[in-house]
Design a protein around this motif. Sequence first.
Motif, PDB file in Angstrom:
ATOM      1  N   ASP A 178       0.372  -2.146  -0.424  1.00 58.38           N
ATOM      2  CA  ASP A 178      -0.073  -0.043  -0.068  1.00 58.38           C
ATOM      3  C   ASP A 178       0.852   1.080  -0.180  1.00 58.38           C
ATOM      4  OD1 ASP A 178      -2.525  -1.241   0.487  1.00 58.38           O
ATOM      5  OD2 ASP A 178      -2.444  -1.986   2.183  1.00 58.38           O
ATOM      6  N   ILE A 179       1.722   1.150   1.054  1.00 55.15           N
ATOM      7  CA  ILE A 179       2.711   2.821   1.278  1.00 55.15           C
ATOM      8  C   ILE A 179       4.846   1.857   0.440  1.00 55.15           C
ATOM      9  CG2 ILE A 179       1.336   3.729   2.352  1.00 55.15           C
ATOM     10  CD1 ILE A 179       3.521   2.673   4.666  1.00 55.15           C
ATOM     11  N   TYR A 180       5.183   3.134   0.546  1.00 58.88           N
ATOM     12  CA  TYR A 180       6.817   2.354   0.778  1.00 58.88           C
ATOM     13  C   TYR A 180       7.603   1.743   1.506  1.00 58.88           C
ATOM     14  CZ  TYR A 180       8.061   4.627  -4.351  1.00 58.88           C
ATOM     15  OH  TYR A 180       7.877   5.091  -5.148  1.00 58.88           O
ATOM     16  N   VAL A 181       8.017   0.973   1.687  1.00 51.49           N
ATOM     17  CA  VAL A 181       8.929   0.501   2.757  1.00 51.49           C
ATOM     18  C   VAL A 181      10.212   0.517   3.230  1.00 51.49           C
ATOM     19  CG1 VAL A 181       6.790  -1.185   2.755  1.00 51.49           C
ATOM     20  CG2 VAL A 181       8.700  -2.198   1.739  1.00 51.49           C
ATOM     21  N   ILE A 182      10.560   0.583   4.221  1.00 44.97           N
ATOM     22  CA  ILE A 182      11.856   0.259   4.993  1.00 44.97           C
ATOM     23  C   ILE A 182      11.915  -0.713   4.971  1.00 44.97           C
ATOM     24  CG2 ILE A 182      13.633   1.275   6.194  1.00 44.97           C
ATOM     25  CD1 ILE A 182      11.929   4.315   6.142  1.00 44.97           C
ATOM     26  N   ASN A 183      13.432  -1.455   4.749  1.00 45.87           N
ATOM     27  CA  ASN A 183      13.803  -2.803   4.813  1.00 45.87           C
ATOM     28  C   ASN A 183      15.608  -2.607   5.895  1.00 45.87           C
ATOM     29  OD1 ASN A 183      15.148  -5.113   5.726  1.00 45.87           O
ATOM     30  ND2 ASN A 183      15.559  -6.011   2.977  1.00 45.87           N
ATOM     31  N   PRO A 184      14.685  -2.609   7.544  1.00 45.33           N
ATOM     32  CA  PRO A 184      15.938  -2.863   8.536  1.00 45.33           C
ATOM     33  C   PRO A 184      16.718  -3.077   8.781  1.00 45.33           C
ATOM     34  CG  PRO A 184      13.945  -3.516   9.560  1.00 45.33           C
ATOM     35  CD  PRO A 184      13.237  -3.710   8.345  1.00 45.33           C
ATOM     36  N   SER A 185      16.833  -4.253   7.476  1.00 51.68           N
ATOM     37  CA  SER A 185      18.326  -4.790   7.859  1.00 51.68           C
ATOM     38  C   SER A 185      19.532  -3.729   6.279  1.00 51.68           C
ATOM     39  CB  SER A 185      18.015  -6.368   7.054  1.00 51.68           C
ATOM     40  OG  SER A 185      17.770  -6.678   6.053  1.00 51.68           O
ATOM     41  N   LEU A 186      19.007  -2.861   5.431  1.00 49.50           N
ATOM     42  CA  LEU A 186      19.238  -2.213   4.922  1.00 49.50           C
ATOM     43  C   LEU A 186      19.603  -0.822   5.419  1.00 49.50           C
ATOM     44  CD1 LEU A 186      18.092  -3.991   1.451  1.00 49.50           C
ATOM     45  CD2 LEU A 186      20.316  -4.571   2.689  1.00 49.50           C
ATOM     46  N   CYS A 187      18.695  -0.296   6.297  1.00 54.20           N
ATOM     47  CA  CYS A 187      18.843   0.820   7.028  1.00 54.20           C
ATOM     48  C   CYS A 187      19.478   1.173   7.834  1.00 54.20           C
ATOM     49  CB  CYS A 187      17.129   1.266   7.427  1.00 54.20           C
ATOM     50  SG  CYS A 187      16.916   2.757   8.082  1.00 54.20           S
ATOM     51  N   THR A 188      20.188   2.320   7.231  1.00 51.78           N
ATOM     52  CA  THR A 188      21.704   2.818   8.513  1.00 51.78           C
ATOM     53  C   THR A 188      21.170   3.966   8.344  1.00 51.78           C
ATOM     54  OG1 THR A 188      22.823   3.821   6.310  1.00 51.78           O
ATOM     55  CG2 THR A 188      23.094   1.526   7.803  1.00 51.78           C
ATOM     56  N   GLU A 189      19.330   4.381   8.573  1.00 52.78           N
ATOM     57  CA  GLU A 189      19.714   6.283   8.945  1.00 52.78           C
ATOM     58  C   GLU A 189      20.643   7.259   7.528  1.00 52.78           C
ATOM     59  OE1 GLU A 189      18.769   7.566  12.604  1.00 52.78           O
ATOM     60  OE2 GLU A 189      18.021   5.335  13.438  1.00 52.78           O
ATOM     61  N   CYS A 190      21.298   6.422   6.899  1.00 55.19           N
ATOM     62  CA  CYS A 190      22.540   7.474   6.067  1.00 55.19           C
ATOM     63  C   CYS A 190      24.215   7.893   6.601  1.00 55.19           C
ATOM     64  CB  CYS A 190      21.763   8.377   5.417  1.00 55.19           C
ATOM     65  SG  CYS A 190      20.269   8.111   4.040  1.00 55.19           S
ATOM     66  N   VAL A 191      23.683   6.740   7.791  1.00 55.66           N
ATOM     67  CA  VAL A 191      25.396   6.578   8.373  1.00 55.66           C
ATOM     68  C   VAL A 191      26.045   6.184   7.725  1.00 55.66           C
ATOM     69  CG1 VAL A 191      26.895   5.911  10.068  1.00 55.66           C
ATOM     70  CG2 VAL A 191      24.494   6.683  10.695  1.00 55.66           C
ATOM     71  N   GLY A 192      27.484   7.078   7.656  1.00 56.66           N
ATOM     72  CA  GLY A 192      28.497   6.897   6.965  1.00 56.66           C
ATOM     73  C   GLY A 192      28.223   7.298   5.653  1.00 56.66           C
ATOM     74  N   HIS A 193      26.786   7.273   5.377  1.00 53.60           N
ATOM     75  CA  HIS A 193      26.748   8.462   3.567  1.00 53.60           C
ATOM     76  C   HIS A 193      26.592   9.777   3.406  1.00 53.60           C
ATOM     77  CE1 HIS A 193      26.592   4.744   1.380  1.00 53.60           C
ATOM     78  NE2 HIS A 193      25.671   4.498   2.365  1.00 53.60           N
ATOM     79  N   HIS A 194      25.568  10.660   4.743  1.00 52.14           N
ATOM     80  CA  HIS A 194      25.253  11.808   4.952  1.00 52.14           C
ATOM     81  C   HIS A 194      24.650  11.999   6.279  1.00 52.14           C
ATOM     82  CE1 HIS A 194      24.235  12.317   0.900  1.00 52.14           C
ATOM     83  NE2 HIS A 194      23.182  10.567   0.710  1.00 52.14           N
ATOM     84  N   ASP A 195      24.593  13.089   6.670  1.00 54.87           N
ATOM     85  CA  ASP A 195      24.326  13.498   8.457  1.00 54.87           C
ATOM     86  C   ASP A 195      23.453  13.208   8.258  1.00 54.87           C
ATOM     87  OD1 ASP A 195      27.371  14.449   8.331  1.00 54.87           O
ATOM     88  OD2 ASP A 195      26.884  16.629   8.065  1.00 54.87           O
ATOM     89  N   LYS A 196      22.101  13.688   7.363  1.00 56.49           N
ATOM     90  CA  LYS A 196      20.918  13.309   8.351  1.00 56.49           C
ATOM     91  C   LYS A 196      19.757  12.177   7.616  1.00 56.49           C
ATOM     92  CE  LYS A 196      20.506  18.205   9.507  1.00 56.49           C
ATOM     93  NZ  LYS A 196      19.436  19.344   9.709  1.00 56.49           N
ATOM     94  N   PRO A 197      19.171  11.610   7.483  1.00 53.80           N
ATOM     95  CA  PRO A 197      18.537  11.079   6.958  1.00 53.80           C
ATOM     96  C   PRO A 197      17.798  10.783   5.475  1.00 53.80           C
ATOM     97  CG  PRO A 197      17.309   9.801   8.941  1.00 53.80           C
ATOM     98  CD  PRO A 197      18.066  11.044   9.236  1.00 53.80           C
ATOM     99  N   GLN A 198      18.347  11.067   4.339  1.00 58.02           N
ATOM    100  CA  GLN A 198      17.386  11.886   3.497  1.00 58.02           C
ATOM    101  C   GLN A 198      16.292  11.283   3.284  1.00 58.02           C
ATOM    102  OE1 GLN A 198      20.321  13.475   1.108  1.00 58.02           O
ATOM    103  NE2 GLN A 198      20.796  13.529   3.312  1.00 58.02           N
ATOM    104  N   CYS A 199      16.078  10.313   3.392  1.00 58.58           N
ATOM    105  CA  CYS A 199      14.976   9.908   2.490  1.00 58.58           C
ATOM    106  C   CYS A 199      13.190  10.667   4.052  1.00 58.58           C
ATOM    107  CB  CYS A 199      13.853   9.019   3.483  1.00 58.58           C
ATOM    108  SG  CYS A 199      14.664   7.486   4.692  1.00 58.58           S
TER     109      CYS A 199
END
Length: 81
Positions: A29-50
């Motif tokens: 029904d809506i977008y979902v986030i796979n918790p095993s892949l979500c790092t809250e953008c740690v290592g990539h960005h200062d804040k979660p981009q989503c």
Amino acid sequence: MALIIGDECINCDVCEPECPNGAISQGEDIYVINPSLCTECVGHHDKPQCMEVCPVDCIDKDPDHVEDQEGLYKKYLRLTA
């Protein structure tokens, strides 16, 4: 802590391409986030981009997947190895 998309999601398609880990996908029904892949953008960005691009602020921390900064960084290292 992984992130979760709430029922307020309007399927606007802006969050999915912003995720550097490919953790966001279209659910039933809506977008979902796979918790095993979500790092809250740690290592990539200062804040979660989503969260930064979501026009309805429907993305929040997932209380069922609690992780600290160190755990998120270790996950980032595993995903990018």
